[in-house]
Design a protein around this motif. Structure first.
Motif, mmCIF file in Angstrom:
data_model
loop_
_atom_site.group_PDB
_atom_site.id
_atom_site.type_symbol
_atom_site.label_atom_id
_atom_site.label_comp_id
_atom_site.label_asym_id
_atom_site.label_seq_id
_atom_site.Cartn_x
_atom_site.Cartn_y
_atom_site.Cartn_z
ATOM 1 N N GLY A 1 45.595 52.434 60.791
ATOM 2 C CA GLY A 1 44.852 53.404 59.990
ATOM 3 C C GLY A 1 45.685 54.577 59.501
ATOM 4 N N GLN A 2 46.896 54.758 60.058
ATOM 5 C CA GLN A 2 47.782 55.814 59.553
ATOM 6 C C GLN A 2 48.342 55.350 58.211
ATOM 7 O OE1 GLN A 2 47.499 58.480 61.258
ATOM 8 N NE2 GLN A 2 46.766 57.606 63.175
ATOM 9 N N ILE A 3 48.944 56.247 57.476
ATOM 10 C CA ILE A 3 49.410 55.967 56.113
ATOM 11 C C ILE A 3 50.934 55.860 56.082
ATOM 12 C CG2 ILE A 3 49.359 56.751 53.709
ATOM 13 C CD1 ILE A 3 46.541 56.308 54.968
ATOM 14 N N LEU A 4 51.433 54.691 55.682
ATOM 15 C CA LEU A 4 52.868 54.518 55.482
ATOM 16 C C LEU A 4 53.181 54.937 54.052
ATOM 17 C CD1 LEU A 4 55.498 53.367 56.828
ATOM 18 C CD2 LEU A 4 55.036 51.287 55.529
ATOM 19 N N GLU A 5 54.205 55.774 53.893
ATOM 20 C CA GLU A 5 54.583 56.275 52.568
ATOM 21 C C GLU A 5 56.061 55.993 52.320
ATOM 22 O OE1 GLU A 5 53.719 60.433 50.539
ATOM 23 O OE2 GLU A 5 55.431 60.568 51.909
ATOM 24 N N PHE A 6 56.346 55.430 51.142
ATOM 25 C CA PHE A 6 57.724 55.175 50.737
ATOM 26 C C PHE A 6 57.771 54.985 49.229
ATOM 27 C CE2 PHE A 6 61.352 52.262 50.002
ATOM 28 C CZ PHE A 6 62.359 53.104 50.437
ATOM 29 N N SER B 1 51.525 44.681 58.387
ATOM 30 C CA SER B 1 50.736 44.704 57.165
ATOM 31 C C SER B 1 50.335 46.128 56.807
ATOM 32 C CB SER B 1 49.477 43.841 57.347
ATOM 33 O OG SER B 1 48.698 43.849 56.179
ATOM 34 N N VAL B 2 50.448 46.426 55.509
ATOM 35 C CA VAL B 2 50.030 47.720 54.968
ATOM 36 C C VAL B 2 49.187 47.446 53.736
ATOM 37 C CG1 VAL B 2 50.839 49.831 53.833
ATOM 38 C CG2 VAL B 2 52.018 48.995 55.862
ATOM 39 N N GLY C 1 46.182 59.426 59.003
ATOM 40 C CA GLY C 1 45.042 58.807 58.335
ATOM 41 C C GLY C 1 43.763 59.187 59.051
ATOM 42 N N PRO C 2 42.626 58.718 58.564
ATOM 43 C CA PRO C 2 41.367 59.015 59.229
ATOM 44 C C PRO C 2 41.306 58.347 60.596
ATOM 45 C CG PRO C 2 41.037 57.458 57.439
ATOM 46 C CD PRO C 2 42.463 57.891 57.382
ATOM 47 N N PRO C 3 40.547 58.913 61.528
ATOM 48 C CA PRO C 3 40.441 58.322 62.865
ATOM 49 C C PRO C 3 39.863 56.908 62.813
ATOM 50 C CG PRO C 3 39.356 60.475 62.772
ATOM 51 C CD PRO C 3 39.752 60.118 61.384
ATOM 52 N N ILE C 4 40.299 56.074 63.748
ATOM 53 C CA ILE C 4 39.847 54.691 63.846
ATOM 54 C C ILE C 4 39.029 54.540 65.130
ATOM 55 C CG2 ILE C 4 40.633 52.296 64.153
ATOM 56 C CD1 ILE C 4 41.210 53.443 61.367
ATOM 57 N N GLU C 5 37.891 53.880 65.026
ATOM 58 C CA GLU C 5 37.073 53.603 66.213
ATOM 59 C C GLU C 5 37.743 52.525 67.052
ATOM 60 O OE1 GLU C 5 34.262 55.226 67.068
ATOM 61 O OE2 GLU C 5 34.605 56.486 65.300
ATOM 62 N N HIS C 6 37.677 52.665 68.361
ATOM 63 C CA HIS C 6 38.269 51.692 69.291
ATOM 64 C C HIS C 6 37.775 50.276 68.987
ATOM 65 C CE1 HIS C 6 40.215 50.490 73.006
ATOM 66 N NE2 HIS C 6 39.134 49.810 73.313
ATOM 67 N N GLU C 7 36.507 50.130 68.643
ATOM 68 C CA GLU C 7 35.901 48.814 68.370
ATOM 69 C C GLU C 7 36.440 48.186 67.090
ATOM 70 O OE1 GLU C 7 33.787 51.716 68.603
ATOM 71 O OE2 GLU C 7 33.979 51.430 70.765
ATOM 72 N N ALA C 8 37.089 48.963 66.245
ATOM 73 C CA ALA C 8 37.608 48.449 64.974
ATOM 74 C C ALA C 8 38.954 47.748 65.148
ATOM 75 C CB ALA C 8 37.741 49.592 63.966
ATOM 76 N N ILE C 9 39.480 47.742 66.387
ATOM 77 C CA ILE C 9 40.796 47.162 66.635
ATOM 78 C C ILE C 9 40.659 45.814 67.336
ATOM 79 C CG2 ILE C 9 42.996 47.460 67.839
ATOM 80 C CD1 ILE C 9 42.550 50.511 67.563
ATOM 81 N N GLU C 10 41.254 44.788 66.728
ATOM 82 C CA GLU C 10 41.311 43.459 67.337
ATOM 83 C C GLU C 10 42.675 43.305 67.995
ATOM 84 O OE1 GLU C 10 41.143 38.754 65.989
ATOM 85 O OE2 GLU C 10 40.778 40.311 64.508
ATOM 86 N N VAL C 11 42.686 42.752 69.218
ATOM 87 C CA VAL C 11 43.922 42.570 69.977
ATOM 88 C C VAL C 11 44.155 41.075 70.177
ATOM 89 C CG1 VAL C 11 45.145 43.117 72.116
ATOM 90 C CG2 VAL C 11 43.490 44.750 71.170
ATOM 91 N N THR C 12 45.362 40.598 69.835
ATOM 92 C CA THR C 12 45.701 39.181 69.964
ATOM 93 C C THR C 12 47.146 39.057 70.450
ATOM 94 O OG1 THR C 12 46.691 38.801 67.781
ATOM 95 C CG2 THR C 12 44.275 38.724 67.905
#
Length: 165
Positions: free
Chosen positions: A24-29, A99-100, A135-146
């Protein structure tokens, strides 16, 4: 409103915490910005899939250095991969940016799209030219772990983090 550049202290934490927090953070280049959607954590000396699992080499020296720097390497003779150094100075750990938003899915497509090359290895992410912005905050539930993708050793570890949706 201009998003703020993430400070060095953001990266000076355990690699898995940094990996999750990068979603959710923003990569800038090169004037382009996109939300980070997928990352993988590489844990250093004990992680056989990490470039640092055998210790410091000329190639991996940046990963053992201060946090908040880019570690860029060349793979398969055709792609560059962008990693972000985590952990305190002297401790190995980095996060592969997979991925961005708007810049490609897959680490090779991402760097090709943005124009990131070996020239950017060792770049200070707090100063540029590659930067990570809040970036805007991300909810813990929005993250998939694999498990991580495309590795053979320690492939079962749940160290890939993806922003759902």
């Amino acid at each position: 409103m201009h998003p703020r550049v993430l400070p060095r202290s953001f990266y000076e934490r355990p690699t898995v915490e940094v990996a999750r927090s990068l979603l959710g953070q923003i990569l800038e280049f090169n004037g382009r910005r996109g939300r980070i959607l997928e990352v993988e954590a590489y844990l250093g000396i004990g992680d056989r899939a990490a470039h640092t699992h055998r210790g410091i080499t000329p190639r991996t020296k940046v990963i053992f250095g201060p946090p908040g720097y880019a570690y860029v390497y060349f793979i398969y003779g055709m792609y560059y991969c962008l990693n972000i150094v985590a952990e305190p100075d002297g401790v190995a750990g980095c996060v592969l940016i997979r991925s961005v938003e708007g810049a490609g899915n897959g680490p090779g497509k991402l760097t090709r799209s943005l124009g990131i090359t070996l020239e950017h290895n060792g770049c200070d992410l707090t100063k540029g030219p590659i930067r990570v912005l809040a970036g805007p905050p991300i909810e813990h539930e929005a993250i998939e772990v694999t498990p991580r993708i495309g590795i053979r050793l320690d492939a079962d570890l749940p160290l890939r983090f993806v922003l759902r949706g």
